[in-house]
Design a protein around this motif. Structure first.
Motif, short mmCIF file in Angstrom:
data_model
loop_
_atom_site.label_atom_id
_atom_site.label_comp_id
_atom_site.label_asym_id
_atom_site.label_seq_id
_atom_site.Cartn_x
_atom_site.Cartn_y
_atom_site.Cartn_z
N GLN A 270 -3.78 8.16 13.22
CA GLN A 270 -4.94 8.48 11.67
C GLN A 270 -4.66 7.63 10.98
N ARG A 271 -3.62 6.36 10.54
CA ARG A 271 -3.40 5.71 10.09
C ARG A 271 -3.43 4.38 9.41
N CYS A 272 -4.22 4.25 11.29
CA CYS A 272 -4.85 3.03 11.43
C CYS A 272 -6.39 3.15 11.33
N PHE A 273 -7.17 2.03 10.77
CA PHE A 273 -8.58 1.22 10.91
C PHE A 273 -9.05 0.14 10.84
N VAL A 274 -10.13 0.36 11.51
CA VAL A 274 -10.56 -1.20 11.01
C VAL A 274 -11.30 -1.88 9.94
N PRO A 275 -12.22 -2.75 9.78
CA PRO A 275 -13.23 -2.53 8.90
C PRO A 275 -14.83 -2.28 9.36
N ALA A 276 -15.74 -1.76 8.97
CA ALA A 276 -16.32 -1.08 8.87
C ALA A 276 -17.90 -1.94 9.33
N PHE A 277 -17.56 -3.28 8.55
CA PHE A 277 -18.20 -4.90 8.78
C PHE A 277 -17.59 -5.99 9.15
N VAL A 278 -17.91 -6.56 9.58
CA VAL A 278 -17.38 -7.89 10.28
C VAL A 278 -17.18 -9.03 9.25
N THR A 279 -16.28 -9.34 8.86
CA THR A 279 -15.43 -10.34 7.45
C THR A 279 -15.12 -11.92 7.83
N ALA B 108 6.96 -1.09 14.31
CA ALA B 108 6.38 -1.35 13.03
C ALA B 108 5.45 0.21 12.31
N LEU B 109 4.38 0.46 13.65
CA LEU B 109 4.30 2.00 12.68
C LEU B 109 5.30 2.82 12.70
N VAL B 110 5.94 2.91 13.49
CA VAL B 110 6.95 3.97 14.20
C VAL B 110 7.58 3.92 12.49
N LEU B 111 7.98 2.87 12.96
CA LEU B 111 9.02 2.48 11.09
C LEU B 111 8.50 2.56 9.65
N CYS B 112 6.98 1.84 9.74
CA CYS B 112 6.47 2.54 8.50
C CYS B 112 6.61 4.05 8.21
N TYR B 113 6.05 4.97 9.33
CA TYR B 113 5.60 6.36 9.10
C TYR B 113 7.13 7.21 8.72
N PHE B 114 8.30 6.16 9.19
CA PHE B 114 9.74 7.22 9.53
C PHE B 114 9.83 6.47 7.76
N LEU B 115 10.10 5.24 7.28
CA LEU B 115 10.37 5.01 6.03
C LEU B 115 10.02 6.01 5.04
N ALA C 149 14.04 -3.92 11.07
CA ALA C 149 13.49 -4.05 12.87
C ALA C 149 13.09 -2.85 13.53
N ALA C 150 12.10 -3.69 13.59
CA ALA C 150 11.11 -3.17 14.97
C ALA C 150 10.37 -3.92 15.85
N ASP C 151 10.02 -3.93 16.92
CA ASP C 151 9.96 -4.62 17.84
C ASP C 151 10.82 -5.70 18.46
N VAL C 152 11.75 -6.15 17.66
CA VAL C 152 11.94 -7.51 17.52
C VAL C 152 12.91 -8.80 18.91
#
Length: 213
Positions: A40-49, A80-87, A177-180
């Motif tokens: 739920q923390r992830c999203f993509v832009p609504a318009f092409v940039t 990386a997402l898991v580590l961000c969520y953990f922090l 370190a995440a997925d290094v």
């Protein structure tokens, strides 16, 4: 005549096995909830940039990350997402405020950005060819938002560590370190780098996906 009986037919064993299954089901449900929360923390832009990017919500901020699809090190990997969520969700146990933090293999910089937004002195490191995109992502997402301005430095594992990161001035509270490690031949160099950067009280937060192959 001796009657043979299996221990697995005993009612107590069935009860213990049921309790174990219930525990495993609860843990699986908890894992699914965490995965759903992270996604739920992830999203993509609504318009092409003009410059493509992916968006993430952490620490109350919208973080925009530009990836480089031609390089493994410049992609946001799941760990990386898991580590961000953990922090973000363990700030009491792992308080980043005013701590000296270094990220190994920072890639796109997402983890370093989150650590910076949490108040840490961050040094984001990676190979020379990744530093341009890394600096770009960190600058656009931390400028005027963080207590301490993050640094970006080159770090090749096990190479010129004494020169680039002298023991006397390397005083890191956390190593992130995440997925290094996706190629096991580099594991020894990574461990050498960990050892060089650590002091007695340094905490390493290393997130990775284990493969059975």
């Amino acid at each position: 005549m001796i009657k043979k009986a299996s221990i697995y037919s005993h009612p107590l064993v069935h009860r213990l096995m049921d309790l174990k299954a219930q525990k495993e089901n609860r843990e699986a449900d908890d894992d699914r909830k965490v995965v759903a929360e992270i996604m739920q923390r992830c999203f993509v832009p609504a318009f092409v940039t003009a410059i493509s990017w992916e968006g993430f919500h952490f620490v109350g901020h919208e973080i925009r990350i530009t990836e480089a699809m031609d390089c493994y090190g410049a992609i946001v990997w799941p760990s990386a997402l898991v580590l961000c969520y953990f922090l973000e969700t363990n700030v009491k146990q792992y308080n980043m405020v005013d701590k000296n933090v270094i990220e190994i293999g920072a890639g796109t910089g997402l983890v370093s950005i989150v650590a910076s937004l949490l108040g840490a002195h961050v040094t984001a490191t990676d190979l020379p060819e990744l530093l341009g995109n890394l600096q770009y992502n960190i600058s656009r997402n931390t400028k005027m938002k963080c207590k301490h301005l993050p640094q970006v430095k080159e770090l090749s594992w096990g190479v010129a560590l004494d020169k680039n990161f002298p023991k006397a001035s390397s005083n890191f509270d956390y190593i992130l370190a995440a997925d290094v490690v996706y190629a096991h031949p580099f594991l020894e160099e990574l461990l050498i780098t960990f050892d060089h950067l650590c002091k007695e009280t340094t905490v390493i937060l290393w997130v990775m996906k284990f493969s059975r192959y």
